[in-house]
Scaffold this active site. Structure first.
Site, mmCIF file in Angstrom:
data_model
loop_
_atom_site.group_PDB
_atom_site.id
_atom_site.type_symbol
_atom_site.label_atom_id
_atom_site.label_comp_id
_atom_site.label_asym_id
_atom_site.label_seq_id
_atom_site.Cartn_x
_atom_site.Cartn_y
_atom_site.Cartn_z
ATOM 1 N N HIS A 139 0.981 -1.261 0.019
ATOM 2 C CA HIS A 139 -0.034 0.064 -0.009
ATOM 3 C C HIS A 139 0.844 1.202 -0.141
ATOM 4 O O HIS A 139 0.589 2.234 0.704
ATOM 5 C CB HIS A 139 -0.807 0.041 1.426
ATOM 6 C CG HIS A 139 -2.157 -1.004 1.113
ATOM 7 N ND1 HIS A 139 -2.300 -1.188 -0.135
ATOM 8 C CD2 HIS A 139 -2.888 -1.600 1.862
ATOM 9 C CE1 HIS A 139 -3.389 -2.343 0.209
ATOM 10 N NE2 HIS A 139 -3.856 -2.515 1.434
ATOM 11 N N HIS A 212 -9.370 2.251 0.481
ATOM 12 C CA HIS A 212 -9.651 1.104 1.491
ATOM 13 C C HIS A 212 -10.513 1.332 2.263
ATOM 14 O O HIS A 212 -10.214 0.995 3.604
ATOM 15 C CB HIS A 212 -8.216 0.820 1.891
ATOM 16 C CG HIS A 212 -7.565 -0.282 2.372
ATOM 17 N ND1 HIS A 212 -8.455 -1.279 3.333
ATOM 18 C CD2 HIS A 212 -6.800 -1.131 2.183
ATOM 19 C CE1 HIS A 212 -7.894 -2.226 3.528
ATOM 20 N NE2 HIS A 212 -6.681 -2.277 2.783
ATOM 21 N N GLU A 348 -11.445 -3.598 -2.916
ATOM 22 C CA GLU A 348 -10.389 -2.728 -3.369
ATOM 23 C C GLU A 348 -10.161 -2.844 -4.885
ATOM 24 O O GLU A 348 -9.362 -4.064 -5.278
ATOM 25 C CB GLU A 348 -9.142 -2.820 -2.546
ATOM 26 C CG GLU A 348 -9.136 -2.756 -1.145
ATOM 27 C CD GLU A 348 -7.982 -3.630 -0.286
ATOM 28 O OE1 GLU A 348 -6.814 -3.412 -0.519
ATOM 29 O OE2 GLU A 348 -8.555 -4.475 0.457
#
Ligand code: GLA
Length: 384
Positions: A139, A212, A348
């Site tokens: 991420h 997210h 996601e």
């Protein structure tokens, strides 16, 4: 607290015509206008002011976005009795988000999901990113797009929309190229939130942006194990023990990963005869979508007790279905709710994890002169 209210002017007047026996009686009802309001949400540790924007539509649906991480902190949707309640996990104050949030509601970049060992090459030049997750890159790194303050600008138009921009400098978190990113959140009259992502670079780089949000369609009460999920996908990416795709595109048929028809999240989540359930600690896998650049239906989630239904449409070629396996009750969120294991689920939209190292996966390269562009829509309705 200073509030700026931008009323959106292009609202149609609702006209209800009731036919009497002789005359036509007309009653004009003006619905509450859609709006964007701005307020303060405190400041970061380095004293940067963080603002909150509240987008509201005519139905009363509300989405609150903060400039820190472009995080959606609150998001309401109607239940089967028409009651609008918050359906995303998050915190009441900025300190909660800064103290180690598992990406609640945040924008993720430059690269959503994992890159094996944090290494990748472009034209023979190797780049090394932070190994912030079991030795892999996750991420966007130590200070990804979820932890920076975005510039915000309400947009003019008939629907409340917020434009967020961020310039990620060359070699920030180890990624090459100055990357100019824009994310537009739009709240529509049909109770959808549309997220449009775009980016340009001055040097070849990699990009994979997502949001997210953790959803719990029972107004953040209990777990999501009863939520019925359908995924418009018949293949997923199995992963290694450290959650890096093996490269195989595995059919979901006859496995606990088959959501081609609606299944409760909890129905097969503990089926440890499937090694992938063990590796993921539940569902934490990318499902393969069409990815033809059109907004295709990727996922449907229904919470039977509240009647809330969410549909996810995306232009992306994959969607990570994460069942909140790492939540463990240690975080206390909004209204003092403890976020127990699997109290929220994420969908996601993204390119394939580890794509920079797997040439068979759709490319995540972005070159100067090109524009990265993806869109995802979360649409809410009810099932009675
Ligand atoms: C993603 C990952 C998960 C986990 C969460 C954050 O969805 O796939 O493994 O890291 O983010 O906790």
């Amino acid at each position: 607290m200073k509030k700026i209210i931008l009323m959106l002017v292009c609202l149609p007047m609702f006209v209800f015509a009731c036919k009497g026996s002789k005359n036509v009686e007309e009653t004009t009802v003006t619905p509450p206008p859609s709006s964007i309001t701005k307020s303060s949400f405190g400041q970061t540790r380095d004293s940067i002011a963080v603002d909150m924007y509240t987008l509201k539509n005519e139905n009363g649906m509300e989405v609150k976005i903060i400039t820190y991480g472009g995080i959606i902190t609150n998001w309401t949707a109607p239940d089967k009795n028409g009651k609008y309640e918050d359906i995303v996990l998050g915190f009441d104050s900025i300190s909660g988000y800064m103290r180690g949030s598992p990406y609640f509601g945040a924008l993720i970049g430059r690269f959503g999901n994992r890159i094996a060992k944090g290494k990748f090459s472009i034209n023979g030049q190797q780049y090394t990113l932070a190994g912030n997750n079991m030795g892999n890159h996750l991420h966007g790194g130590l200070k990804g797009f979820d932890k920076v303050v975005w510039k915000a600008e309400p947009m003019e138009g008939k629907e409340p929309a917020l434009k967020l921009t961020y310039l990620s400098k060359d070699m920030e978190e180890g990624y090459p190229g100055n990357l100019n990113c824009t994310v537009i959140y739009t709240l529509t009259a049909d109770n959808s939130v549309k997220i449009d992502y775009s980016a340009t670079t001055d040097k070849e780089t990699i990009v994979n942006l997502t949001n997210h949000s953790y959803f719990n369609l029972n107004a953040n009460q209990g777990t999501i194990l009863d939520h019925m999920v359908t995924l418009n996908s018949d293949k997923y990416l199995p992963v290694s023990r450290t959650l890096i795709p093996t490269g195989e595109l595995r059919p979901v048929a006859n496995t606990p990963f088959d959501f081609t028809t609606p299944y409760a999240v909890g129905a097969r989540i503990n089926d440890t005869t499937d090694q992938q359930i063990v590796f993921g600690g539940g569902y934490d896998h990318a499902y393969i979508l069409k990815g033809d650049g059109k907004l295709n239906l990727a996922a449907t989630v229904v919470a039977p007790s509240s009647g809330r239904k969410m549909e996810v449409f995306t232009t992306e070629p994959a969607i990570q279905f994460y069942s909140g396996n790492f939540l463990d009750g240690k975080l206390t969120g909004k209204n003092g709710v403890k976020y127990v294991k699997r109290s929220g689920l994420c969908l996601e939209s993204e390119h394939y994890p580890d794509a920079p190292n797997q040439p068979a996966f759709p490319s995540v390269a972005l070159k100067p002169g090109e524009t990265y562009k993806t869109s995802t829509v979360y649409k809410f309705s009810v099932v009675k």
